[in-house]
Design a protein around this motif. Structure first.
Motif, PDB file in Angstrom:
ATOM      1  N   ASN A  26     -44.630 -23.462   1.994  1.00 50.12           N
ATOM      2  CA  ASN A  26     -45.161 -22.439   1.431  1.00 50.12           C
ATOM      3  C   ASN A  26     -44.157 -21.997   0.119  1.00 50.12           C
ATOM      4  OD1 ASN A  26     -43.138 -20.960   2.501  1.00 50.12           O
ATOM      5  ND2 ASN A  26     -44.292 -20.298   4.293  1.00 50.12           N
ATOM      6  N   PHE A  27     -44.650 -20.975  -0.535  1.00 53.19           N
ATOM      7  CA  PHE A  27     -43.557 -20.569  -1.588  1.00 53.19           C
ATOM      8  C   PHE A  27     -42.716 -19.849  -1.469  1.00 53.19           C
ATOM      9  CE2 PHE A  27     -48.251 -20.564  -3.812  1.00 53.19           C
ATOM     10  CZ  PHE A  27     -47.919 -21.672  -4.628  1.00 53.19           C
ATOM     11  N   ARG A  28     -42.201 -19.456  -0.221  1.00 52.43           N
ATOM     12  CA  ARG A  28     -40.810 -18.818   0.209  1.00 52.43           C
ATOM     13  C   ARG A  28     -40.006 -20.076   0.313  1.00 52.43           C
ATOM     14  NH1 ARG A  28     -43.990 -16.102   4.222  1.00 52.43           N
ATOM     15  NH2 ARG A  28     -43.427 -17.580   5.698  1.00 52.43           N
ATOM     16  N   LEU A  29     -40.468 -21.280   0.585  1.00 51.46           N
ATOM     17  CA  LEU A  29     -39.568 -22.507   0.674  1.00 51.46           C
ATOM     18  C   LEU A  29     -39.368 -22.775  -0.740  1.00 51.46           C
ATOM     19  CD1 LEU A  29     -38.433 -24.873   2.408  1.00 51.46           C
ATOM     20  CD2 LEU A  29     -40.281 -26.115   1.841  1.00 51.46           C
ATOM     21  N   MET A  30     -40.050 -22.664  -1.826  1.00 47.35           N
ATOM     22  CA  MET A  30     -39.862 -22.820  -3.213  1.00 47.35           C
ATOM     23  C   MET A  30     -38.803 -21.882  -3.699  1.00 47.35           C
ATOM     24  SD  MET A  30     -41.886 -25.547  -4.096  1.00 47.35           S
ATOM     25  CE  MET A  30     -41.545 -25.879  -2.295  1.00 47.35           C
ATOM     26  N   TYR A  52     -57.038 -19.231  -0.702  1.00 48.01           N
ATOM     27  CA  TYR A  52     -56.827 -20.395   0.066  1.00 48.01           C
ATOM     28  C   TYR A  52     -55.408 -20.430   0.656  1.00 48.01           C
ATOM     29  CZ  TYR A  52     -61.569 -22.354  -0.539  1.00 48.01           C
ATOM     30  OH  TYR A  52     -62.776 -22.436  -0.530  1.00 48.01           O
ATOM     31  N   THR A  53     -54.982 -20.894   1.824  1.00 43.10           N
ATOM     32  CA  THR A  53     -53.466 -21.380   2.006  1.00 43.10           C
ATOM     33  C   THR A  53     -53.114 -22.495   1.119  1.00 43.10           C
ATOM     34  OG1 THR A  53     -53.791 -20.878   4.443  1.00 43.10           O
ATOM     35  CG2 THR A  53     -51.920 -22.148   4.009  1.00 43.10           C
ATOM     36  N   VAL A  54     -51.960 -22.249   0.542  1.00 44.77           N
ATOM     37  CA  VAL A  54     -51.430 -23.204  -0.562  1.00 44.77           C
ATOM     38  C   VAL A  54     -50.197 -23.979   0.078  1.00 44.77           C
ATOM     39  CG1 VAL A  54     -50.366 -23.611  -2.964  1.00 44.77           C
ATOM     40  CG2 VAL A  54     -52.292 -22.036  -2.441  1.00 44.77           C
ATOM     41  N   ILE A  55     -50.072 -25.302  -0.079  1.00 50.06           N
ATOM     42  CA  ILE A  55     -49.128 -26.035   0.409  1.00 50.06           C
ATOM     43  C   ILE A  55     -48.332 -26.239  -0.822  1.00 50.06           C
ATOM     44  CG2 ILE A  55     -48.009 -28.141   1.802  1.00 50.06           C
ATOM     45  CD1 ILE A  55     -49.521 -25.631   3.362  1.00 50.06           C
ATOM     46  N   ASN A 114     -56.058  -0.614  19.637  1.00 45.87           N
ATOM     47  CA  ASN A 114     -55.568  -0.805  18.217  1.00 45.87           C
ATOM     48  C   ASN A 114     -55.504  -2.385  18.415  1.00 45.87           C
ATOM     49  OD1 ASN A 114     -55.770   1.903  17.582  1.00 45.87           O
ATOM     50  ND2 ASN A 114     -53.365   2.248  18.553  1.00 45.87           N
ATOM     51  N   VAL A 115     -55.632  -2.837  17.084  1.00 48.17           N
ATOM     52  CA  VAL A 115     -55.603  -4.217  16.824  1.00 48.17           C
ATOM     53  C   VAL A 115     -54.703  -4.493  15.504  1.00 48.17           C
ATOM     54  CG1 VAL A 115     -56.646  -6.508  16.493  1.00 48.17           C
ATOM     55  CG2 VAL A 115     -57.868  -4.898  18.178  1.00 48.17           C
ATOM     56  N   THR A 116     -53.686  -5.157  15.703  1.00 48.42           N
ATOM     57  CA  THR A 116     -52.968  -5.454  14.550  1.00 48.42           C
ATOM     58  C   THR A 116     -52.921  -7.094  14.277  1.00 48.42           C
ATOM     59  OG1 THR A 116     -51.472  -3.711  14.618  1.00 48.42           O
ATOM     60  CG2 THR A 116     -50.625  -5.312  13.222  1.00 48.42           C
ATOM     61  N   MET A 117     -53.102  -7.437  12.906  1.00 50.95           N
ATOM     62  CA  MET A 117     -52.955  -8.986  12.868  1.00 50.95           C
ATOM     63  C   MET A 117     -51.723  -9.232  12.124  1.00 50.95           C
ATOM     64  SD  MET A 117     -55.650 -11.729  11.273  1.00 50.95           S
ATOM     65  CE  MET A 117     -55.713 -11.023   9.753  1.00 50.95           C
ATOM     66  N   LEU A 118     -50.922 -10.149  12.445  1.00 51.17           N
ATOM     67  CA  LEU A 118     -49.703 -10.790  11.865  1.00 51.17           C
ATOM     68  C   LEU A 118     -49.702 -12.206  11.695  1.00 51.17           C
ATOM     69  CD1 LEU A 118     -46.976  -9.124  14.241  1.00 51.17           C
ATOM     70  CD2 LEU A 118     -47.722  -8.061  12.271  1.00 51.17           C
ATOM     71  N   SER A 119     -49.264 -12.425  10.492  1.00 49.78           N
ATOM     72  CA  SER A 119     -49.193 -13.955  10.089  1.00 49.78           C
ATOM     73  C   SER A 119     -48.042 -14.438   9.174  1.00 49.78           C
ATOM     74  CB  SER A 119     -50.582 -14.225   9.443  1.00 49.78           C
ATOM     75  OG  SER A 119     -50.715 -15.674   9.092  1.00 49.78           O
ATOM     76  N   GLY A 120     -47.823 -15.750   9.383  1.00 54.36           N
ATOM     77  CA  GLY A 120     -46.829 -16.192   8.151  1.00 54.36           C
ATOM     78  C   GLY A 120     -47.470 -16.754   7.088  1.00 54.36           C
ATOM     79  N   ASP A 121     -48.946 -16.565   7.093  1.00 62.06           N
ATOM     80  CA  ASP A 121     -49.723 -16.958   5.872  1.00 62.06           C
ATOM     81  C   ASP A 121     -49.398 -16.286   4.660  1.00 62.06           C
ATOM     82  OD1 ASP A 121     -51.444 -18.777   4.557  1.00 62.06           O
ATOM     83  OD2 ASP A 121     -52.938 -18.845   6.197  1.00 62.06           O
ATOM     84  N   LYS A 122     -50.009 -16.611   3.739  1.00 60.70           N
ATOM     85  CA  LYS A 122     -50.343 -15.559   2.361  1.00 60.70           C
ATOM     86  C   LYS A 122     -50.916 -14.320   2.696  1.00 60.70           C
ATOM     87  CE  LYS A 122     -51.746 -17.381  -1.152  1.00 60.70           C
ATOM     88  NZ  LYS A 122     -52.336 -18.146  -2.120  1.00 60.70           N
TER      89      LYS A 122
END
Length: 668
Positions: A452-456, A472-475, A510-518
């Motif tokens: 991901n862009f964090r790697l860049m 979209y998810t970008v690689i 309560n519902v919370t969504m967490l992700s490493g995605d953008k």
């Protein structure tokens, strides 16, 4: 009560069939199992006997008791008195009484004096001592009948789970030099090719070599609808081939298959006791000796305070008190209730690793969910590959494919499907997976990055910041310190995810969504699902911090995830829930609850089962204490006889057992 509790735990702690015949009790310290060549346990117990055999001692006892009551109250023959009368009632007592008295002696020899068997023994022998023979027989008879019903209930609960889960064949057809040969499933090596005919059940996990085949997956998912597998897909032990002869390459040994691990989880589930069970265990150890000493006081103390004290009358009242006070309804029904909940969950494709997690999940107010593989299918598809000028497109994509083959992330599969089979001639050095970022390697002595862009950013690679706004998810790809291009990848929301979120919200959770995605991708998915709180661009440690924040607010938190990087936060949460189909072994291992078919709608079902199980357990506690309190008051006033005492003990136990097994028939 301690010995009795151990036996009930022995029944529920291992998913082998109970050794306990209520009218001929086998001690859990002396199991009579053996294991045959294929490793299956065969127990000589209630499940191998007909109901007639189980009830036979009680039937004999009841028949003789009826004869005695007819002679006592209807015919009144002159000869039916003295030793003749005693002999008949003793014959009625022995079939049901001897096993209990033997258990009382055995528990005393082990240092457990105040067991349930001891209570029933002194109550019934006391009745014989004061010549109340029918009451003595009746108390032991109804106790024995209650024990039979208890055994049938436990056996049914365990049978339901075993029938659902472990029906693997002992033998498989292995292809050796193209020729089919039968072999023991336990002896088949990883990498062997096995053949599966239509209608046959798979005994081992394997990769499908045939082009396609449809399978019934009910043993692992609870869903009987056909699941079509394509060449290269993993097919799990327990699935049934529906339509065409198929060939598979074995990927795991018999004992390492998903189904074996599921069985192990269920077998060990009740070793983790709920708070309620642990309380009842401690309660019984204190309560039972108190009851015995109170009964002695009822019998002896009135001698000093009552003018016309009659020993036999006060002994009878003390015996009534003993029978009423016996807490067997609690000790039997509470473990059975939790076992029923675990069984009901297993039938719905959900595995609890312990009764304690049923208690915790019933009180959960916050569910935190990972995105990829949990709410989305985790089946990615490359939408577009953009390679910048100055780089060889074919060669660069070949490198990306080779590097991604070192990752277990679903993105790697998407790239392989897009580029083709991995070119093993590509030489990679110093391959490293950087959690939450991507992959790093060296090619031709130069650094190569895919992630991901964090790697860049981590390696100071400059790129067009506008790419961060792509939904979209970008690689991203970089080579020799330069940004080389990117792939856009899309994932689909699971069909039942919207329903899962709606059901959770209806339960007041309560519902919370967490992700490493953008963040842009995460917000788009959250909007589609109606999730109000969602966070993207999170590293594994960021997810841990988010869950800690929620826990610090005093909320019970369940976390649902599937990836290796979810294992720390799964372990941290009050209840960790793993998606067991696509999920990593590390996450499944760390989790407290496993969803076998990766369907998020199972999560509200797990919560509903937990709430219903806890409700049934507390109903039984209230029933037992309520009825016993009423009858004790009546007994203290001289209004209750031994017959009412029998109802207060055995009647309540039977009612509690029937209530506990009710959850196994419920639809969720």
């Amino acid at each position: 009560m301690k010995h009795q509790h151990k036996q009930i735990q022995a029944d529920t702690d291992c998913c082998n069939t109970s050794h306990r015949n209520p009218t001929n009790v086998k001690h859990n310290e002396h199991p009579h199992n053996h294991e045959d060549d294929d490793g299956h346990n065969h127990d000589h117990d209630a499940s191998d006997k007909s109901k007639l055999q189980l009830f036979l001692p009680a039937i004999v006892s009841f028949s003789l008791l009826v004869v005695g009551l007819v002679l006592d109250h209807l015919i009144h023959p002159t000869w039916f008195q003295g030793w003749v009368r005693l002999a008949l009632y003793l014959a009625a007592y022995l079939p049901v009484g001897i096993p209990v008295l033997k258990d009382a002696l055995y528990s005393i020899s082990k240092g457990d004096i105040f067991s349930e068997f001891f209570l029933m023994g002194i109550a019934t022998l006391g009745a014989f001592a004061i010549k109340e023979y029918p009451e003595g027989v009746a108390v032991m008879l109804f106790y024995a009948v209650g024990e039979v019903f208890q055994t049938l209930a436990v056996t049914k609960a365990k049978g339901n789970i075993k029938a659902l889960l472990d029906q693997r064949p002992d033998e498989v057809t292995v292809l050796v030099n193209g020729m089919p040969q039968l072999a023991k499933a336990k002896t088949v090596a990883v990498g062997s090719i096995i053949q599966l005919k239509p209608g046959e059940k798979l005994a081992l996990d394997g990769e499908l070599i045939s082009e396609s085949a449809a399978f019934n997956t009910a043993a692992l998912t609870g869903e009987s609808k056909p699941d079509t597998k394509k060449k290269g897909n993993l097919v799990l032990a327990g699935m049934i081939n529906l339509n065409t002869p198929s060939q598979l390459k074995v990927t795991a040994a018999y004992e390492d298959s998903k189904l074996s691990k599921i069985l192990e989880l269920v077998q060990n589930a009740t070793t983790q006791k709920s708070t309620t069970e642990l309380f009842i265990r401690r309660f019984a150890k204190v309560y039972t000796p108190i009851v015995v000493f109170l009964a002695l006081s009822i019998c002896l103390l009135p001698y000093f305070f009552v003018a016309n004290y009659v020993f036999v009358d006060w002994l009878y009242k003390a015996l009534i008190f003993l029978v009423i006070s016996c807490p067997c309804a609690l000790v039997i029904s509470i473990p059975l209730g939790y076992f029923g909940g675990i069984g009901a969950a297993s039938r719905n494709g959900i595995l609890f690793k312990g009764g304690n997690f049923i208690d915790i999940l019933a009180n959960i107010k916050q569910v935190v969910m990972d995105k990829t593989g949990t709410l989305t299918a985790g089946v990615f598809k490359v939408q577009q590959a953009t390679i910048l000028d100055g780089f060889d497109r074919t060669e660069l994509l070949k490198w990306v494919n080779a590097l991604e083959s070192n990752s277990t992330h679903p993105v790697a599969t998407a790239i392989r499907n897009f580029v083709g089979e991995v070119d093993h001639s590509v030489t990679l050095h110093e391959v490293e997976e950087i959690a939450g970022h991507g992959l790093k390697a060296s090619i031709n002595g130069k650094p190569f990055l895919v992630g991901n862009f964090r790697l860049m950013d981590k390696f100071n690679i400059s790129y067009n910041k506008a790419l961060s706004d792509v939904i979209y998810t970008v690689i991203a790809i970089a080579y020799d310190g330069k940004f080389a291009g990117y792939l856009t990848i899309a994932d689909n929301i699971k069909p039942d995810a919207p329903r899962a979120i709606k059901l959770l919200q209806q339960l007041g959770i309560n519902v919370t969504m967490l992700s490493g995605d953008k963040t842009s991708v995460v917000n788009d998915v959250a909007k589609q699902l109606g999730i109000k709180q969602a966070f993207g661009d999170l590293l594994p440690e960021d997810k841990v911090e988010k869950v800690k924040e929620l826990k610090n607010r005093g909320l019970g938190v369940a976390f649902v995830g599937d990836g290796v990087n979810d294992a720390p936060v799964v372990a941290l949460s009050d209840v960790g829930i793993a998606m067991g189909g696509l999920g990593s072994d590390a996450t499944v291992e760390a989790a407290d609850v496993v969803v076998q078919d990766d369907m998020p709608s199972r999560i509200p079902v797990a919560i509903q089962i937990s709430k219903q199980t806890k409700r049934i357990v507390w109903q039984n506690i209230a029933l037992a204490f309520g009825v016993k309190a009423i009858v004790l008051i009546l007994g203290a006033g001289g209004l209750a006889t031994m017959w009412e005492a029998v109802f207060a003990d055995v009647g309540v136990a039977l009612a509690a057992i029937l209530n506990a097994v009710r959850i196994q028939r419920m639809e969720f």
